[in-house]
Design a protein around this motif. Structure first.
Motif, PDB file in Angstrom:
ATOM      1  N   GLU A  64      12.876   4.302  -0.581  1.00 41.35           N
ATOM      2  CA  GLU A  64      12.378   3.598   0.600  1.00 41.35           C
ATOM      3  C   GLU A  64      12.755   2.121   0.497  1.00 41.35           C
ATOM      4  OE1 GLU A  64       8.343   2.955   3.240  1.00 41.35           O
ATOM      5  OE2 GLU A  64       8.150   3.638   1.187  1.00 41.35           O
ATOM      6  N   LYS A  66      12.999  -1.486   2.416  1.00 40.48           N
ATOM      7  CA  LYS A  66      12.361  -2.174   3.541  1.00 40.48           C
ATOM      8  C   LYS A  66      12.682  -3.654   3.519  1.00 40.48           C
ATOM      9  CE  LYS A  66       7.948  -0.236   4.553  1.00 40.48           C
ATOM     10  NZ  LYS A  66       6.506  -0.312   4.305  1.00 40.48           N
ATOM     11  N   ASP A  88       5.451  -9.774   2.022  1.00 40.92           N
ATOM     12  CA  ASP A  88       4.805  -9.028   3.104  1.00 40.92           C
ATOM     13  C   ASP A  88       5.774  -7.917   3.492  1.00 40.92           C
ATOM     14  OD1 ASP A  88       3.692  -8.029   5.432  1.00 40.92           O
ATOM     15  OD2 ASP A  88       3.874  -9.907   6.562  1.00 40.92           O
ATOM     16  N   THR A  89       5.350  -6.655   3.336  1.00 44.96           N
ATOM     17  CA  THR A  89       6.215  -5.518   3.672  1.00 44.96           C
ATOM     18  C   THR A  89       5.886  -4.932   5.041  1.00 44.96           C
ATOM     19  OG1 THR A  89       4.766  -3.928   2.575  1.00 44.96           O
ATOM     20  CG2 THR A  89       6.549  -4.888   1.252  1.00 44.96           C
ATOM     21  N   GLY A  90       5.178  -5.696   5.858  1.00 49.28           N
ATOM     22  CA  GLY A  90       4.846  -5.244   7.199  1.00 49.28           C
ATOM     23  C   GLY A  90       3.453  -4.674   7.304  1.00 49.28           C
ATOM     24  N   ASP A  91       3.077  -3.835   6.341  1.00 45.96           N
ATOM     25  CA  ASP A  91       1.742  -3.239   6.376  1.00 45.96           C
ATOM     26  C   ASP A  91       0.866  -3.663   5.203  1.00 45.96           C
ATOM     27  OD1 ASP A  91       3.338  -1.879   4.609  1.00 45.96           O
ATOM     28  OD2 ASP A  91       2.760   0.117   5.243  1.00 45.96           O
ATOM     29  N   GLU A  92       1.446  -4.375   4.239  1.00 48.00           N
ATOM     30  CA  GLU A  92       0.674  -4.851   3.090  1.00 48.00           C
ATOM     31  C   GLU A  92       1.433  -5.956   2.361  1.00 48.00           C
ATOM     32  OE1 GLU A  92       0.252  -1.917  -0.043  1.00 48.00           O
ATOM     33  OE2 GLU A  92       2.232  -1.125   0.357  1.00 48.00           O
ATOM     34  N   ARG A  93       0.704  -6.622   1.473  1.00 49.91           N
ATOM     35  CA  ARG A  93       1.315  -7.610   0.593  1.00 49.91           C
ATOM     36  C   ARG A  93       1.492  -6.972  -0.780  1.00 49.91           C
ATOM     37  NH1 ARG A  93      -0.894 -13.635   1.713  1.00 49.91           N
ATOM     38  NH2 ARG A  93      -0.343 -13.670   3.908  1.00 49.91           N
ATOM     39  N   ARG A  94       2.634  -7.272  -1.403  1.00 47.69           N
ATOM     40  CA  ARG A  94       2.928  -6.726  -2.724  1.00 47.69           C
ATOM     41  C   ARG A  94       3.404  -7.843  -3.636  1.00 47.69           C
ATOM     42  NH1 ARG A  94       5.774  -0.964  -2.623  1.00 47.69           N
ATOM     43  NH2 ARG A  94       4.458   0.026  -1.066  1.00 47.69           N
ATOM     44  N   GLY A 155       8.917  -5.201   7.055  1.00 47.40           N
ATOM     45  CA  GLY A 155       8.551  -3.788   7.171  1.00 47.40           C
ATOM     46  C   GLY A 155       9.574  -2.892   7.845  1.00 47.40           C
ATOM     47  N   ARG A 157      12.463  -0.403   8.044  1.00 50.33           N
ATOM     48  CA  ARG A 157      13.036   0.564   7.102  1.00 50.33           C
ATOM     49  C   ARG A 157      14.551   0.476   7.162  1.00 50.33           C
ATOM     50  NH1 ARG A 157      12.561   4.572   3.702  1.00 50.33           N
ATOM     51  NH2 ARG A 157      13.319   6.666   4.021  1.00 50.33           N
TER      52      ARG A 157
END
Length: 159
Positions: A64, A66, A88-94, A155, A157
């Motif tokens: 995956e 992104k 920021d991956t669009g739906d969460e922070r990592r 985010g 893909r």
């Protein structure tokens, strides 16, 4: 060092040996670059390069990739090469721990849109959890991060 006579390969060809491949190609050598009269000549290069297993399209589909926007970036304490990067991956922070501080200052990464491997198994690096991997191209002493060619939302893909 491999002798070109030992492998007797035509230029532009290669031969596999287990996990390695012998490659013969024409290279360009420049001597004395400080001198106005460059001594430029072609030479034959024979080198040993590691082979990478081929994957199927189904294998590739398991990765995956992104777009991710860098929100925070700082050097990891007690480390010479590691950066702690929050994206920021669009739906969460990592949080991603990456050994790229020889190539990038933390401040120059903030706000950049990078490509990350989002479904990589989490790993502990110097006691910090890394939740992904940045994609980069590297050769010898040069590294560049993979990014988008225009402003893109976090985010997206990659396919």
């Amino acid at each position: 060092r491999f002798s070109e006579h030992r492998f007797n390969l035509p230029l532009g060809t290669s031969r596999s040996f287990g996990m390695f491949e012998i490659v013969r190609s024409v290279g360009l050598c420049i001597k004395n670059p400080q001198n106005e009269n460059y001594n430029i000549h072609h030479h034959i290069c024979t080198k040993l390069v590691p082979m990478v297993d081929e994957i199927t399209i189904d294998d590739f589909g398991k990765i995956e990739l992104k777009t991710a926007k860098v929100i925070e970036c700082e050097k990891v304490e007690k480390s010479r090469r590691l950066l702690r990067i929050v994206v920021d991956t669009g739906d969460e922070r990592r949080q991603i721990i990456s050994s790229i501080s020889d190539y990038y200052d933390p401040d120059e990464l903030i706000g950049k849109t990078l490509i990350v491997v989002a479904n990589l198994k989490k790993a502990k690096i110097m006691g910090l959890e890394s939740e992904g991997m940045l994609l980069a191209a590297e050769r010898d002493d040069f590294l560049t991060l993979v990014t988008t060619d225009r402003e893109s939302p976090a985010g997206m893909r990659i396919s």
